[in-house]
Design an enzyme around this catalytic site. Sequence first.
Site, PDB file in Angstrom:
ATOM      1  N   GLU A 175      -6.468  11.177   1.712  1.00 41.84           N
ATOM      2  CA  GLU A 175      -7.454  10.751   2.923  1.00 41.84           C
ATOM      3  C   GLU A 175      -7.242  10.501   4.371  1.00 41.84           C
ATOM      4  O   GLU A 175      -6.867  10.021   5.612  1.00 41.84           O
ATOM      5  CB  GLU A 175      -9.068   9.802   3.001  1.00 41.84           C
ATOM      6  CG  GLU A 175     -10.071   9.255   3.438  1.00 41.84           C
ATOM      7  CD  GLU A 175     -10.258   8.587   3.104  1.00 41.84           C
ATOM      8  OE1 GLU A 175     -10.219   7.966   3.894  1.00 41.84           O
ATOM      9  OE2 GLU A 175     -10.724   8.021   2.123  1.00 41.84           O
ATOM     10  N   HIS A 176      -6.702   9.012   4.115  1.00 43.60           N
ATOM     11  CA  HIS A 176      -5.667   7.801   4.903  1.00 43.60           C
ATOM     12  C   HIS A 176      -4.410   8.798   5.944  1.00 43.60           C
ATOM     13  O   HIS A 176      -4.645   8.326   7.000  1.00 43.60           O
ATOM     14  CB  HIS A 176      -5.027   6.661   4.133  1.00 43.60           C
ATOM     15  CG  HIS A 176      -6.233   5.249   4.252  1.00 43.60           C
ATOM     16  ND1 HIS A 176      -5.836   4.303   4.391  1.00 43.60           N
ATOM     17  CD2 HIS A 176      -7.115   5.509   3.880  1.00 43.60           C
ATOM     18  CE1 HIS A 176      -7.106   3.341   3.995  1.00 43.60           C
ATOM     19  NE2 HIS A 176      -7.609   4.362   3.283  1.00 43.60           N
ATOM     20  N   HIS A 202      -7.694   8.943  -2.317  1.00 50.82           N
ATOM     21  CA  HIS A 202      -7.552   8.238  -1.055  1.00 50.82           C
ATOM     22  C   HIS A 202      -6.840   7.860  -0.462  1.00 50.82           C
ATOM     23  O   HIS A 202      -7.163   8.306   1.127  1.00 50.82           O
ATOM     24  CB  HIS A 202      -8.749   6.846  -1.993  1.00 50.82           C
ATOM     25  CG  HIS A 202      -8.396   5.820  -0.750  1.00 50.82           C
ATOM     26  ND1 HIS A 202      -7.302   4.872  -1.184  1.00 50.82           N
ATOM     27  CD2 HIS A 202      -9.794   5.653  -0.221  1.00 50.82           C
ATOM     28  CE1 HIS A 202      -7.975   3.964   0.081  1.00 50.82           C
ATOM     29  NE2 HIS A 202      -9.155   4.222   0.792  1.00 50.82           N
ATOM     30  N   GLU A 215      -6.958  -3.357   1.191  1.00 50.82           N
ATOM     31  CA  GLU A 215      -7.721  -2.535   0.546  1.00 50.82           C
ATOM     32  C   GLU A 215      -8.921  -2.611  -0.086  1.00 50.82           C
ATOM     33  O   GLU A 215      -9.546  -3.172  -0.643  1.00 50.82           O
ATOM     34  CB  GLU A 215      -8.107  -0.935   1.086  1.00 50.82           C
ATOM     35  CG  GLU A 215      -9.577  -0.508   1.117  1.00 50.82           C
ATOM     36  CD  GLU A 215      -9.314   1.619   1.300  1.00 50.82           C
ATOM     37  OE1 GLU A 215      -8.368   1.888   2.140  1.00 50.82           O
ATOM     38  OE2 GLU A 215     -10.480   1.854   1.219  1.00 50.82           O
TER      39      GLU A 215
END
Lengths: 425, 427
Positions: free
Chosen positions: B70-71, B67, B142
């Site tokens: 991905e950012h 993840h 997040e």
Amino acid sequence: MAIIPHEKSSCGGLTLHKIQTEKYKTTTVVMQFKSRLTEDTVTKRALLPYVLQSGTENYPSSKALRTELEKLYGATLGVDLAKKGDFHIMTFRMDFANEKFLSEDKPLLEKALGLFAEVVMNPKKVDGAFDSSIVDKEKRTLKQRIQSIYDDKMRYSNMRLTEEMFPNEAFGLHVYGVKDQIDGIDANNLFEYYEKVCNEDEVDLYIVGDLDEISIKDLVTDLFPFKERTQASTDITEKASLEVEEKEVKEEQEIKQGKLHMGFRSGISYADDAYYALQVFNGMFGGFSHSKLFRNVREKESLAYYAASRYESHKGLIIVMSGIEFKNYNKTVDIIKEQLTAMQNGDFNDGEMKQTKTMIRNQLLETVDDAKGMVELLYHGVVSQKLRSLEDWLDGIDAVTEEDIKKVAAQVKLDTVYFLKGEEA
Amino acid sequence: MRTIPFNQLQETLYHQTMDNGLDVYVLPKKGFNKTYATFTTKYGSVDNHFVPLNGSEDVKVPDGIAHFLEHKLFEKEDRDVFQDFSKQGASSNAFTSFTRTAYLFSTTQNVMQNLETLVDFVQAPYFSDKSVEKEKGIIGQEIEMYNDNSDWRAYFGVIENMFHKHPVKIDIAGTIDSIAKITKESLYTCYETFYHPSNMLLFVVGNVDPEEIMTFVESNQASKSYKDQPPIERFFDNEPESVAEKKKVLPMSVQVAKCLVGFKEPNPGRQGRELLKHELSINLALDLMFGQSSENYEALYNEGLIDQSFSYDFTEEEKFGFSVMGSNTSSPDELADRLYKMVQDFSKNPIDESQLERIRKKKIGSFLRALNSPEFIANQFTRYRFNDMDLFEVVPVLEELTAKDVEAAVKNHFREDSFTVCQVVPK
């Protein structure tokens, strides 16, 4: 050809909107009931659609009704409530397969629309009122629905912000109604309210799909015999006044992330010419990932995962939302205020403006790829009594100038800063 | 380019595998303004133990790294790719699941230019120490946002209960502590191992010309020097059939309790048509048991044990699978007991053919409805493909499933020792 092939006609007591398109594999039906949001009716109205979808004369229970929907290749039926400006909108939706994509090709439209009409027009009755066992169940569910707003901290903060911004106005009410009023509702007084709705609400019916060769109008007139309205509604939303003092509200709960919600008033609504400029302003301020809020609060300062603004089209509000660490409250509020000041001072370049217009254009065109989105867009025209074609809308966005944006920005006024934070150790 | 027509659905799919192994699919949608494209790698949060490209030994990487990657892929040395897309009139995004990472855009203009941006940015990583540190603050928020989300906590809690070892039990975004360990170097290791074109799929759906897209991707890929890559070695510890924990209760700042129950798939490992049959069978069974037309739903609703938030779902991937069902509720313990008992009763009795027929129709109708959505088509097609299944086989398989198939799948899936409960209760 228009981007939205929208054909409007009056059908007894309702307005029929036919949208012919071959884009979809299903047909979508949306019925909107519009009436003023008031403290006296808000809770009954929040309960009514749920009671209606729980049983009809021919399908007297939710189970019977759902069984029938499944037989129609899983037609979906849903109800919903919304606040649009000063109005409390009750929505009924149905979506069913277009038989040309099925191996069996018995027409579904008439049957599905018939069932939809059953739900709205022919509820299960006992002694001239609703069935009280249904009403009691739905009262219990409504209480739980109202309570669970508290459990979703973003929704809760939004609700609290609105309450704080409009303490003495109907707009401050939540669409789910007032919990303390639920006990006072029964099968009789709710049925009376239902009859009033049928006789007085402004009703719009949208049918989106591959409809050619079908005489929809006759079918609708037959299925929905609403009495003709005595006069066309001229009622529109009163814009939120700009005469406000800035205030700060803080609340504590046992949570890990602070929810910062800031409410602004703009004095501009959907029917105004300045609406286009407001949309561009909002896009540059906090509507996209290239906006000032996202770039400064998230990308530059790493304060948040989300930092965005959205506008309410009818009351003329702008709401900023961000999830932050408790200790960063002052810093984040300052940065957000600075971004508004920057917009007011015209501290933006032509590129930002062009980029924003392109993105809004994109958003509008994408919205109408979805049947529900298309209906949403068209319904703004009903609520504001200003019908705007998508073509006009796109042109309007395109024509917005730097001066227009500065002018709108100058009008935007902070009303309430709401912060939901963790409990002090 | 291969042309695959679906006559009943009136759709045509185009497919080409590029020389470097990249699979490209195009589904033209006439009348749509929007074009939606996803570029997906078969790499998600569960792939945390593997042999790196050109490495000789297996490594374990920090939780949440897929993840995080991905950012970070959006940030380049000189710019932010979000901005490139928005200047070209597209909105871009990405998401990481247990088994996939997808990068996407949607636009109503400059399709080819945006497609080039998508393919190029995903294939040109730039990670720096400074930008990795900066991202830790954003992802930290997040993570906290999800920590406060009671629905997410209940859902994740039930999955966590099920698994002893399988990394599906680890939160996709990781924790604030685990992401603190992520470095520029570990990101490059993951990237080089999992982002080879032969491990990826590009899907474009919208008002587009398939020929033009294929020609463009072909020349774009030919201009990049990819060496053939051997199959990726991923490691998963042996997972017992039974669940790890039978029950978890999470006190949170809520007014209404939530109760989710789950059944862990005891013997995953299916792929292809076998998986598709199993997945659809369990989902049909769930509809029969708990759909709004079922006696169970009616009883639970009438007794006030569930409300409209009640939902259920079954999903299975190569190495894990589970069904989850539940609702907001006033009596979380009673609801858990009742759901368990209803499942037991259902699995003891034969399936009623006429009910099955009705639910089959319902499923076919919802599949048609889903095909209105470009997002559904691209994302689900990719997920199916990565499990060697074909999205467009859903209707044929639904049509051929028998009551016996469903009964067998039910007996296999819903077992006593695969059952677990997670509740969120007011503090």
